[in-house]
Design an enzyme around this catalytic site. Structure first.
Site, PDB file in Angstrom:
ATOM      1  CD1 TRP A 147      -3.268   3.635   4.728  1.00 18.39           C
ATOM      2  CD2 TRP A 147      -2.371   2.243   3.229  1.00 18.39           C
ATOM      3  NE1 TRP A 147      -4.303   3.028   4.060  1.00 18.39           N
ATOM      4  CE2 TRP A 147      -3.780   2.162   3.129  1.00 18.39           C
ATOM      5  CE3 TRP A 147      -1.593   1.450   2.382  1.00 18.39           C
ATOM      6  CZ2 TRP A 147      -4.421   1.324   2.221  1.00 18.39           C
ATOM      7  CZ3 TRP A 147      -2.226   0.609   1.481  1.00 18.39           C
ATOM      8  CH2 TRP A 147      -3.629   0.547   1.395  1.00 18.39           C
ATOM      9  CD  GLU A 201      -1.651   7.407   3.777  1.00 21.23           C
ATOM     10  OE1 GLU A 201      -2.284   7.703   2.749  1.00 21.23           O
ATOM     11  OE2 GLU A 201      -0.486   6.968   3.763  1.00 21.23           O
ATOM     12  CE  LYS A 254      -8.094   3.558   0.833  1.00 20.53           C
ATOM     13  NZ  LYS A 254      -7.264   2.748  -0.083  1.00 20.53           N
ATOM     14  CG  ASP A 309      -4.261  10.093   0.818  1.00 21.20           C
ATOM     15  OD1 ASP A 309      -5.237  10.466   0.136  1.00 21.20           O
ATOM     16  OD2 ASP A 309      -3.343   9.403   0.346  1.00 21.20           O
ATOM     17  CG  HIS A 368      -6.743   7.721   2.507  1.00 21.37           C
ATOM     18  ND1 HIS A 368      -5.668   7.107   3.114  1.00 21.37           N
ATOM     19  CD2 HIS A 368      -6.666   7.367   1.205  1.00 21.37           C
ATOM     20  CE1 HIS A 368      -4.970   6.433   2.217  1.00 21.37           C
ATOM     21  NE2 HIS A 368      -5.565   6.591   1.048  1.00 21.37           N
ATOM     22  CG  HIS A 391       0.533  10.738   1.250  1.00 19.88           C
ATOM     23  ND1 HIS A 391       0.541   9.364   1.311  1.00 19.88           N
ATOM     24  CD2 HIS A 391       1.812  11.129   1.460  1.00 19.88           C
ATOM     25  CE1 HIS A 391       1.769   8.936   1.572  1.00 19.88           C
ATOM     26  NE2 HIS A 391       2.549   9.992   1.672  1.00 19.88           N
ATOM     27  CG  ASP A 431      -7.666   6.258  -1.728  1.00  9.13           C
ATOM     28  OD1 ASP A 431      -7.183   7.312  -2.152  1.00  9.13           O
ATOM     29  OD2 ASP A 431      -6.970   5.315  -1.314  1.00  9.13           O
ATOM     30  CG  ASP A 483      -4.523   6.819  -4.773  1.00  9.38           C
ATOM     31  OD1 ASP A 483      -4.243   7.780  -4.044  1.00  9.38           O
ATOM     32  OD2 ASP A 483      -4.706   5.669  -4.332  1.00  9.38           O
ATOM     33  CG  ASP A 503      -0.482   8.019  -2.399  1.00  7.95           C
ATOM     34  OD1 ASP A 503      -0.258   7.350  -3.410  1.00  7.95           O
ATOM     35  OD2 ASP A 503      -0.940   7.529  -1.351  1.00  7.95           O
TER      36      ASP A 503
END
Length: 415
Positions: A182, A221, A223, A255, A258, A282, A290, A292, A322
């Site tokens: 990423w 990955e 985003k 993810d 993302h 993820h 994003d 997390d 993640d």
């Protein structure tokens, strides 16, 4: 009759084999991200923290400061989590001997051999990630797509080194290693040229992935945007899916933080499975963007795991976590988020998929809806309790007392 035995009978009445679900959940590894334990600081930064493409918020006391502390915190968390585990490792966690330091384009397997020994001692697998952030060589927020040849070369060499390290880790453990790439590259304001940075990224990826390694599963990955790159992200979903689809052995990692808020990874899994033999994940929780946050046992995590199970792809989907939250106890965050991922997987394994599928295929959408709703109140908690009991971990919130005692005995001593 115990509550678990009663639950088994109720599930059996819907054609659900509880013992098979328990066995499948226990056998499926979840890759637990190491960076929750120290706020993505790592061990190689000369500036002492995350930045240049990543951000962590909060200042809860007791974060790990070195390899030994991070190992201890990870083991404390792992002891309270059921199921099979892997270590999701970033390149910034290279372990250097006293007085040693090399930049990321020159790291080698020996800087991660201590992690391999730790994994071997505890029965963990390892996955790996190049760390393309928090380094002075992030020039103007760009790395592999930078117009500066020296910058691109540094990061290409770093990613190639990470793939070699992943191969040696796989050889050492007799396992495959997911090596996930990423990058945060993008622009804050409207770009004048969206194409050329992607052409540079494509050329860089071609060089990075040129050599094939038998123990490595490669993924890229995407985003949608981030702080500081609100207007343009070079590694978008369309770019990486197209790249992976045209480069055998490279997979698009999903993810669930993302994408645009109205997009769901649960829908993307069955959309990609007809074209890829593996789908890496993820699992996280984005709040508005994003961010997390710690994974919860919420609608989207259940839907993600439902798609993993009902598509018959438990062995094809690689589940990693993640998130990083420095506003709460970091060990507790690991425990809560990973237990919720495990919980969602077991819950998905206990749904009446055959009956639901049969109702849909026959056009009986009323029955399908009824079954989906009735299954929400099945005695899942009793099965979860048994799952934890067999794994030798607390089934209820008593794990919290263990973490708070660890905070008092260990974390509070870190000044």
């Amino acid at each position: 009759m115990t509550r678990f035995e009663s639950a088994k009978e109720i599930y059996a009445s819907l054609g659900i084999d509880v013992e098979a679900a328990l066995a499948a959940a226990a056998a499926k590894p979840i890759s637990i991200h190491i960076w929750q334990g120290d706020d993505v600081r790592g061990f190689d930064s000369l500036t002492g923290g995350a930045g240049n493409g990543i951000q962590t918020t909060g200042n809860y006391p007791g974060g790990a400061r070195n390899f030994e502390e991070l190992k201890a915190d990870f083991l404390r968390a792992a002891s309270l989590i059921p199921g099979k585990k892997r270590i999701n490792l970033h390149a910034c966690y290279a372990v250097f001997a006293d007085g040693e330091w090399v930049d990321r384009d020159r790291i080698t397997y020996r800087h991660f051999a201590p992690w391999v020994e730790f994994a071997r001692e505890n029965g963990f697998g390892i996955d790996f990630n190049p760390t393309v952030f928090s380094d002075p060589m992030m020039r103007d927020g760009l790395s592999l797509s930078s117009p500066d040849e020296r910058t691109r070369r540094f990061w290409i060499d770093h990613c190639k080194a990470c793939r070699r390290i992943s191969e040696e880790i796989g050889e050492a453990l007799g396992d495959t290693v997911l090596c996930n790439l990423w990058i945060p590259d993008g622009l804050k304001d409207t770009p004048a040229d969206r194409l050329e940075p992607r052409e540079r990224l494509r050329a860089a990826l071609d060089e990075i992935f040129a050599e094939k390694y038998p123990h490595v599963v490669d993924s890229v990955e995407s985003k949608v945007f981030a702080i500081g790159v609100e207007s343009y992200t070079v590694g978008s979903s369309e770019f990486y899916i197209s790249y992976a689809a045209t480069h055998p052995g490279v997979y698009p990692l999903l993810d669930n933080g993302h994408y645009h808020p109205t997009e769901t990874v649960s829908d993307k899994i069955p959309a990609l499975l007809p074209f890829f033999d593996k789908i890496p994940l993820h699992v996280t929780r984005g709040v508005r963007w994003d961010s997390d946050h710690v994974v919860l046992f919420d609608d989207e995590i259940r839907e993600i795991m439902l798609e993993v199970v009902r598509t018959g792809a438990v062995d094809r989907v690689l589940i990693g976590l993640d998130f990083f939250d420095a506003s709460i106890n970091r060990v507790a965050a690991w425990v809560i988020g990973t237990r919720d991922a495990e919980k969602a997987l077991l819950w998905a394994l206990l749904q009446p998929h055959d009956a639901l599928r049969a109702a849909q295929e026959s056009g009986d959408f009323t029955r399908r809806l009824m079954l989906a709703e009735e299954s929400k109140t099945l005695p899942f908690g009793d099965v979860w309790t048994e799952y934890c009991r067999r794994a030798g971990v607390p089934a209820d919130s008593s794990w919290y007392d263990c973490v708070m005692q660890y905070e008092k005995d260990v974390l509070e001593t870190r000044k």
